[in-house]
Scaffold this active site. Sequence first.
Site, PDB file in Angstrom:
ATOM      1  N   ASP A  66       0.930  -1.250   0.099  1.00 11.78           N
ATOM      2  CA  ASP A  66      -0.020   0.176   0.141  1.00 11.78           C
ATOM      3  C   ASP A  66       0.652   1.166   0.103  1.00 11.78           C
ATOM      4  O   ASP A  66       0.724   2.049   0.806  1.00 11.78           O
ATOM      5  CB  ASP A  66      -1.036  -0.129   1.178  1.00 11.78           C
ATOM      6  N   GLU A 217     -11.334  -0.003  -3.689  1.00  7.58           N
ATOM      7  CA  GLU A 217     -10.673   0.606  -2.700  1.00  7.58           C
ATOM      8  C   GLU A 217      -9.553   1.266  -2.918  1.00  7.58           C
ATOM      9  O   GLU A 217      -9.428   1.538  -4.260  1.00  7.58           O
ATOM     10  CB  GLU A 217     -10.097  -0.657  -1.506  1.00  7.58           C
TER      11      GLU A 217
END
Length: 488
Positions: A66, A217
């Site tokens: 991420d 997301e």
Amino acid sequence: MKKLSLSSVKTLLFALTIALFFSACRKGSPSAPEDAVNGAGKNQMSHISALDLMSGNPILPVPTADPDILYANGKYYIYPTATGPNASQFHAYSSTDLLSWTDEGIILDLANVSWAHTDGWAPSVVARNGKFYFYYTAAKKVGVAVGTSPTGPFVDKGSALATGDGTDPIDPMVFIDDDGQAWMYWGNTTFNIQRLNSDMVSLTGTRGHNKPSNYFEAPYVLKRSGIYYLMYSINDFSSDDYHVEYATSTNPMGPWTYKGRITSPIGAIKGPGHHAVIRKPGCADEYFFVYHRRTSTNIHQRQVAIDRMFFDGAGNILPVSITTSGVINSPGTAACLVPNPVANGQYAIRSKVNTTAGGGLYLDIPGCSNNNADVRTWTKTTCNGQKWNITYQGNGYYKIISEQPSHKSLDLTSCGIDRGTDIGVFDALGNNCQLWRIEAAGGGWYRILARASNNVLDIENGSVTPGANVRSWSWNGADPQLWKFETP
């Protein structure tokens, strides 16, 4: 991690990648191939050394995911999901040139945050007001911490910035528009958009939920030529086909027009997603795409990687090539690259390597074959197998087509993305294995990079003997990787 060397030019970089690196958490000269080393062992605690003059993928020395990326004070900084006990310790990694990354240590420890102590995921960092603002997920809420440098230490504001709507309000991303207005985008399944106040630590105005097709997301927004590009990840992170898609709008809150897919798994590399983008400082259209992926069947073992991102002439984002060699060294102060430095036309492609007698060596189809074939070097002839028609495609890449009657295309054999893959000619298909980037390397010489792998044309072992094999290899700046375009 142990330092390994490549004993053969055909050694697969995938094998090195899988052997050396695993990722976790939720969210050399061609004349001496034995010296072409993934130097992770040189300083395994702080950084992974570059692969020749390329970053190599993965780029960080620990399993994480991420990532966000920022450029400040002459360095690039990558901020990934937290590691440590219960994903509670955020680190920053710095590099001056995108090659080697140094762990700057813990910049925010959730042990020091009053409202959440676990599940530190997916940060987003922006610079403003002489400060740096660190947005992050913890305990499925969005927090913000403030520091005076890119490496903090960051001090949390004392309470959550937002919970958002929906059951999983995670993955914040902050974008500052041309007019100075800052926006925050976040949420899994439910997509939240809201303005930030000028203090950057509080929200204001109506919260929007306009989301594009397939949104799941990890939103990421950039603006180019007046168009807002919203990129986002699709599928659960555990899916082999976790990937990035995008949509565009003329308004930072949407509505969004779905455009298409940006990443896809390739071979052993699965789940290329949850990314960030940075434009090289001072350059109008040079973008780097930072993301995570995995080669392990363990879904928590993920790796941070970096590759190039390009737009076509119509402003569409081209699919990003997922590579093992990564990107060429690119200090923030380096000159910007010209996207199409060679004019369309027919050329003989000459190596900077000469024969022992001083004669030129050229990119050549053996025996002037009209069939699919490997390419080699040879001294100058009048054969059409040394004549190459080069056409710019308007997206940073060229087609390189032989003048032989069959008009075969210069091609990565079997579409291999590993360094050592042979170069040949094959039926013109126009795919990524037949698209080439040409970049000036100084003195009238150029490097020629394959779109599919980002590796460059290279003479095997730097041979000065006509008939030497031409392959792909990571860029190291040596003469066997430099080429000149001459009138045939």
